[in-house]
Every structure is written in C-alpha cells, then in structure tokens.
Design a protein around this motif. Sequence first.
Motif, PDB file in Angstrom:
ATOM      1  N   LYS A  19       0.832  -1.196   0.000  1.00 36.01           N
ATOM      2  CA  LYS A  19       0.000   0.000   0.000  1.00 36.01           C
ATOM      3  C   LYS A  19       0.866   1.245   0.000  1.00 36.01           C
ATOM      4  CE  LYS A  19      -3.630   0.613   0.012  1.00 36.01           C
ATOM      5  NZ  LYS A  19      -4.359   0.916  -1.240  1.00 36.01           N
ATOM      6  N   LYS A  20       0.491   2.222  -0.833  1.00 39.71           N
ATOM      7  CA  LYS A  20       1.253   3.463  -0.930  1.00 39.71           C
ATOM      8  C   LYS A  20       0.634   4.590  -0.106  1.00 39.71           C
ATOM      9  CE  LYS A  20       2.544   2.389  -5.701  1.00 39.71           C
ATOM     10  NZ  LYS A  20       2.388   2.792  -7.095  1.00 39.71           N
ATOM     11  N   LEU A  21      -0.606   4.444   0.278  1.00 42.47           N
ATOM     12  CA  LEU A  21      -1.326   5.576   0.845  1.00 42.47           C
ATOM     13  C   LEU A  21      -1.797   5.293   2.262  1.00 42.47           C
ATOM     14  CD1 LEU A  21      -3.438   6.504  -2.282  1.00 42.47           C
ATOM     15  CD2 LEU A  21      -1.202   7.340  -1.642  1.00 42.47           C
ATOM     16  N   GLN A  22      -0.923   4.757   3.079  1.00 41.52           N
ATOM     17  CA  GLN A  22      -1.317   4.410   4.443  1.00 41.52           C
ATOM     18  C   GLN A  22      -1.846   5.630   5.196  1.00 41.52           C
ATOM     19  OE1 GLN A  22       1.529   2.064   6.523  1.00 41.52           O
ATOM     20  NE2 GLN A  22       0.677   2.509   8.524  1.00 41.52           N
ATOM     21  N   ILE A  37       1.098  13.956  -8.052  1.00 41.24           N
ATOM     22  CA  ILE A  37       0.245  13.234  -7.114  1.00 41.24           C
ATOM     23  C   ILE A  37       0.695  11.786  -6.959  1.00 41.24           C
ATOM     24  CG2 ILE A  37      -1.735  14.693  -7.685  1.00 41.24           C
ATOM     25  CD1 ILE A  37      -2.874  12.293  -9.275  1.00 41.24           C
ATOM     26  N   LEU A  38       0.075  11.107  -6.017  1.00 44.30           N
ATOM     27  CA  LEU A  38       0.265   9.667  -5.813  1.00 44.30           C
ATOM     28  C   LEU A  38      -0.783   8.904  -6.615  1.00 44.30           C
ATOM     29  CD1 LEU A  38       0.601   9.960  -1.961  1.00 44.30           C
ATOM     30  CD2 LEU A  38       2.477   9.320  -3.478  1.00 44.30           C
ATOM     31  N   LEU A  39      -0.453   7.703  -7.011  1.00 47.02           N
ATOM     32  CA  LEU A  39      -1.381   6.863  -7.774  1.00 47.02           C
ATOM     33  C   LEU A  39      -1.446   5.491  -7.124  1.00 47.02           C
ATOM     34  CD1 LEU A  39      -3.126   6.617 -10.396  1.00 47.02           C
ATOM     35  CD2 LEU A  39      -1.083   5.727 -11.521  1.00 47.02           C
ATOM     36  N   ASP A  40      -2.656   5.044  -6.826  1.00 52.73           N
ATOM     37  CA  ASP A  40      -2.834   3.734  -6.196  1.00 52.73           C
ATOM     38  C   ASP A  40      -4.234   3.236  -6.511  1.00 52.73           C
ATOM     39  OD1 ASP A  40      -2.620   1.463  -4.695  1.00 52.73           O
ATOM     40  OD2 ASP A  40      -2.786   2.458  -2.753  1.00 52.73           O
ATOM     41  N   THR A  41      -4.343   2.097  -7.149  1.00 56.92           N
ATOM     42  CA  THR A  41      -5.653   1.528  -7.476  1.00 56.92           C
ATOM     43  C   THR A  41      -5.920   0.234  -6.717  1.00 56.92           C
ATOM     44  OG1 THR A  41      -4.713   0.368  -9.386  1.00 56.92           O
ATOM     45  CG2 THR A  41      -5.660   2.551  -9.781  1.00 56.92           C
ATOM     46  N   VAL A  66       4.980   1.012   3.346  1.00 53.75           N
ATOM     47  CA  VAL A  66       4.430   2.105   2.556  1.00 53.75           C
ATOM     48  C   VAL A  66       5.519   2.749   1.706  1.00 53.75           C
ATOM     49  CG1 VAL A  66       3.229   4.318   2.633  1.00 53.75           C
ATOM     50  CG2 VAL A  66       2.698   2.533   4.316  1.00 53.75           C
ATOM     51  N   THR A  67       5.229   2.944   0.417  1.00 57.81           N
ATOM     52  CA  THR A  67       6.129   3.644  -0.489  1.00 57.81           C
ATOM     53  C   THR A  67       5.399   4.837  -1.077  1.00 57.81           C
ATOM     54  OG1 THR A  67       7.262   1.584  -1.092  1.00 57.81           O
ATOM     55  CG2 THR A  67       7.520   3.462  -2.582  1.00 57.81           C
ATOM     56  N   TYR A  68       6.005   6.004  -0.993  1.00 58.44           N
ATOM     57  CA  TYR A  68       5.411   7.209  -1.562  1.00 58.44           C
ATOM     58  C   TYR A  68       6.221   7.620  -2.782  1.00 58.44           C
ATOM     59  CZ  TYR A  68       3.285   7.261   3.044  1.00 58.44           C
ATOM     60  OH  TYR A  68       2.610   6.912   4.181  1.00 58.44           O
ATOM     61  N   LYS A  69       5.610   7.485  -3.942  1.00 58.62           N
ATOM     62  CA  LYS A  69       6.295   7.811  -5.183  1.00 58.62           C
ATOM     63  C   LYS A  69       5.372   8.636  -6.061  1.00 58.62           C
ATOM     64  CE  LYS A  69       8.317   5.764  -9.335  1.00 58.62           C
ATOM     65  NZ  LYS A  69       8.546   4.501 -10.095  1.00 58.62           N
ATOM     66  N   ALA A  70       5.855   9.772  -6.495  1.00 56.51           N
ATOM     67  CA  ALA A  70       5.056  10.610  -7.386  1.00 56.51           C
ATOM     68  C   ALA A  70       4.837   9.888  -8.710  1.00 56.51           C
ATOM     69  CB  ALA A  70       5.763  11.941  -7.618  1.00 56.51           C
ATOM     70  N   ASP A  76       4.207  15.501   6.163  1.00 52.52           N
ATOM     71  CA  ASP A  76       4.913  15.016   7.357  1.00 52.52           C
ATOM     72  C   ASP A  76       4.964  13.496   7.378  1.00 52.52           C
ATOM     73  OD1 ASP A  76       5.256  17.619   8.166  1.00 52.52           O
ATOM     74  OD2 ASP A  76       3.585  17.610   9.585  1.00 52.52           O
ATOM     75  N   ILE A  77       3.885  12.854   6.970  1.00 56.68           N
ATOM     76  CA  ILE A  77       3.847  11.394   6.974  1.00 56.68           C
ATOM     77  C   ILE A  77       4.773  10.814   5.913  1.00 56.68           C
ATOM     78  CG2 ILE A  77       2.348   9.406   6.491  1.00 56.68           C
ATOM     79  CD1 ILE A  77       0.064  11.038   7.775  1.00 56.68           C
ATOM     80  N   MET A  78       4.900  11.503   4.774  1.00 60.35           N
ATOM     81  CA  MET A  78       5.735  10.995   3.682  1.00 60.35           C
ATOM     82  C   MET A  78       7.219  11.061   4.000  1.00 60.35           C
ATOM     83  SD  MET A  78       3.873  12.621   0.341  1.00 60.35           S
ATOM     84  CE  MET A  78       2.086  12.625   0.181  1.00 60.35           C
ATOM     85  N   GLY A  79       7.621  11.927   4.909  1.00 60.36           N
ATOM     86  CA  GLY A  79       9.028  12.022   5.271  1.00 60.36           C
ATOM     87  C   GLY A  79       9.883  12.514   4.121  1.00 60.36           C
ATOM     88  N   ALA A  80      11.008  11.850   3.893  1.00 61.62           N
ATOM     89  CA  ALA A  80      11.957  12.286   2.864  1.00 61.62           C
ATOM     90  C   ALA A  80      11.342  12.270   1.466  1.00 61.62           C
ATOM     91  CB  ALA A  80      13.200  11.398   2.901  1.00 61.62           C
ATOM     92  N   ALA A  81      10.372  11.384   1.262  1.00 59.86           N
ATOM     93  CA  ALA A  81       9.739  11.289  -0.059  1.00 59.86           C
ATOM     94  C   ALA A  81       8.907  12.522  -0.404  1.00 59.86           C
ATOM     95  CB  ALA A  81       8.852  10.036  -0.120  1.00 59.86           C
TER      96      ALA A  81
END
Length: 537
Positions: A2-5, A158-162, A174-178, A524-529
């Motif tokens: 999941k990318k959008l925790q 934006i983030l994309l997650d289906t 969790v991975t946050y990638k534009a 803040d939740i995404m951190g360095a990403a």
Amino acid sequence: MKKLQCLVISIISLAATCISCDKFLEEEIIDQVSVDYIYTTPEGLDVGVNALYNRMRQYNAPSGDNSNLQANVFFMAATDLGLHRTWFTPYGATTHTPQNFPKDKWVNAYKIIDRASAIISSARTVSMDNNAKKKLVAQARVIRGELYLDLIRMYGTILLDTVATNAQNIDDAVTYKAATEDEVFGVINQDLDYAVANLDWQVPAGRYGQGVARHLRGKAAMWRKDWQKAAEEFDAIILNPTHDLVDINQVFGADVNHKEALFVYQRNQSLGQGDDLAGGGGFWLGSVFTQRIYEKASGASASAGNEMILDVNYGGQSLGWFYPNNYLKSLYDKTNDKRFSTYYWPDNYTAYIVNNPSHPRFGQPITQPEDNYRRYHWSLKKYADFQTKLVGTENSFKNYMYYRYAETLLLASEAHHNLGNDALALSYINKVRRRGYGLNPNAVSSFDFTSWTQETYLEESARELAFENERWFLLKRLGILGERITLHYRNGDNTSSEASDAINSLTPWRAQYINCPVPQSQIDIMGAAASQFNIGY
C-alpha cells in the motif's frame, strides 16, 4: 504494497454510512450494513456505489461552513472573475500554504478513490447479472477517474494507487512515489473509457450516465492536448438527444434536473440534515455569493427602521464572502445579454424595492445604499434558492448542477478550433451565445461571432460559466492562470467600506500557486519522499 497508508479509512466506518437509495430520494434508509455484505453481494455493491455518490456530494457539495466548503469555493471564485471580501484569503502569503490551504480535496479524494477501487475489484467475484454489474462498476470507475483528474489538475504531482485497502494489506510497508502524468492519465482514460462503454444515456437523477462520462473523458483529453479525442467525446454528447440547452430562465431555476444537466447532486431535507444522510445537509452556496441588502442602513426611518428586511426574494440570509468583479461585469452587453439579468442580482440599486411594510417608502425603489460592499455589491444569483432555503439561515436544499451541456459546447468549440475547423467551432460557441441573448440557439443571429480567438472564447466562457468550478482549471490548462489572476482577481477587506473592487489590492500571485499545496499533515507522513511534492512552497 500500500502506498497511501496516511489516507486509509476504516472500511467498517464507511460501510456504516452507506445509503441504499436509487436517487437519494427513497423513503427507506439502511444505515448499518456489514462489510461482507457490501463487497460480496449484488445488493451490497449497489449500496456501496450509493455510498460513493454520498461521499462525492460531500466532496463537491458539502453542507455547512467548513474547510471542505472553502476548498470548493476557492476553485469557483478565486479566478480572474472573482472578488474576495472575507472568510479566508486565497493566494495570501500565510494562507496559501501547506499548513493552511484547505486539505479536504487531497485527503477526501484519496479516501473515496480507495473505496471506489474496493468496489471495482470486489465486483469480479460477485455473482449477478453481468450487465447490471458492469453498470455499477462503471459508476465507480467514473468516480475514480474523475477524482484522479481533479487531483492532477489541482496538485500537478500526485500519488497513484488503485489497490484498495483491506485487512490483508493495511499493515504493508508504505512507499510514496510521485506518479508520472502518463501513469495518471492511463488510469483516468481506462476508467472513463470503460464507463463510456457501459453506461446508459438516460439515467435517474443523481446517477452518472454516459453524458458525464464522455464529458470527463473529453476534459481529460483536452488536458493532454488530444484535440481529436476530445472532439469525438464532445460531439457524441452534442449529437445525442439526451442533452440540450434549455431556456435561459430554466438553467438555474427551481428544478435543475433538466436536459442541460449532465449531472446534478441531489438534496432532500426530509431524508436527513447532514452530509452522511441520504438527503444531505443544508448547502451554503446560495448565501456565499449574495450581498446582504437587508443590512442596508441608508434610508432608515426613525420609527420604522431599515428600508429592507430579510426576504428570500432578495436571497434571504446571506454571507457576501465572494463577488463577481468589475472585469466580469465589463464583459456583458447589459442591454441585450439575458445572462446579466438572469445569472446575477440587479446591479442598479433602483431595481430593489423597499420591502419593510412599516417603512414610509414601502413598495418604492430603495434609496442609494451606503458605501459598504458587504451590504450592496453586484452579486451572483445562480445558486439562489426561492423554494427550500430555510428562513434566517444560510441553509438551502436546492439541488446542485455540477456538470452541464453549455460547458460541453464551449469545450467542443475549443477542441475543433485546435483541429482547424473554425466553422464547427463557431457553430458550437454561437449556440451558447444565442441562448444567452434569449434567442434560438440554432438560428443565425446578429450577435454571432464570425471569428474564433482565444480571447473571444475566454470571454464567452466567462459570461456563461462564471463561478461554476471550471474557470481556474481552464486558465491553468491554457497556461495563463497566474497572468490572469494578477490582472483581474482582487482581494478585498472585511472592515473597510469599499464599494468598488477597482481600489482593492492586487492579488499577490506567486509562481508556486500554479499547483495547490499538498497538506502539511500528509507531507509530514511521507518524510523524505515529500520532496517530490509542493515544489516552490
């Protein structure tokens, strides 16, 4: 994975608000249903889709006074056509920031996307009539496609997650990638193409039909400069008899469920007085843009009081937070263009009649208002409600037309101009123009445009669609948002008595405002990403 925790919501919580009603107007309300029922049964899928509509109404047409309303009003009014008076300050150095800009669009969009994805994926295992299933899935896919189109137009990156959140993946890393623009529009186009292929043209009020699916697909194509695809989608709507222009007095009349409406958010006070209920809550748009003429102090009688008293015929209790500006006013032929007198309250104070029965001037035109533009300023009438607005409150239960055919015609005009077909482009824009002048949209008139230019197009779009949630996006897509905001948008003052926006401050535009700020709580939740987002803020 999941990318959008950060955006996960409780499935049980959402299911508990699902409303089982075909048009949000049924008498029976089911307010407690199990998660298993939602995602494993035909009836549950229907309840789940209804819940998505309920959430979308809260997202685009929220009740009451809150940051969700602020977020919506920003895109409606903070354009080159608007004048801000109070409440919150668009483009302010301390307000247009990740900390203070309304977070609701970003956060709520991802919540609804997650649940739309859950319905889309779970439908594969539900045993039911295949055509009925496709129609339910198509509605969920319109909603997901619409929200991703919203997000990329508002935020740029934006983030994309289906993949829907469930009990099995909620604790995944969790991975946050534009996402790239190609990736986002890949999902948008697939979702909307599916909807176009599986939705009917004729649908109950409050449901997505093929018309709105094609309208959104055309808008997505315009964003990518795919003029041919956009023209094809808009032409399909125009050539189908389901939708058409209606009389200028009917457009924003008492019943907006008419042929021009591609989609209308339904409200009904008897079915509940909150966003989580079938009928929705009291809606404030009819008050946000309307002057407070009943506060007028000039002409008061020592014995009878003010000339004006609170009256629904003059907008009822109002807020006057945002007004149309002088630039917009200058675009109208005030003598012949019926939109000037239909879409707005009268600009000439003598059109207002003293309505206090105790006043000696009762029944006569009001005296000249004092220099206070909260009380008296040219204001928007499109959302005025003369039937359901509650006396002494800002609350209205009038249905809200969100997408309409006039915009389809104008977008089709732009698409065909970019394809080199100005004859058809002029045909479409002139239909809107003729109707605005109270004429037959299909008959040549002396008011017709004979050449197509971007400025002509922008001006006619402004005359027709002002304060309807499209101008900000149009200017951004054309690459002129900052330029036009600086030229024409004005920030007022809540305390000074300024009747003319010409002396209000210029908008302090900054380059980063081309994209809205992703909320600080999410950064803040995404951190360095988070460095991938909020460039320039």
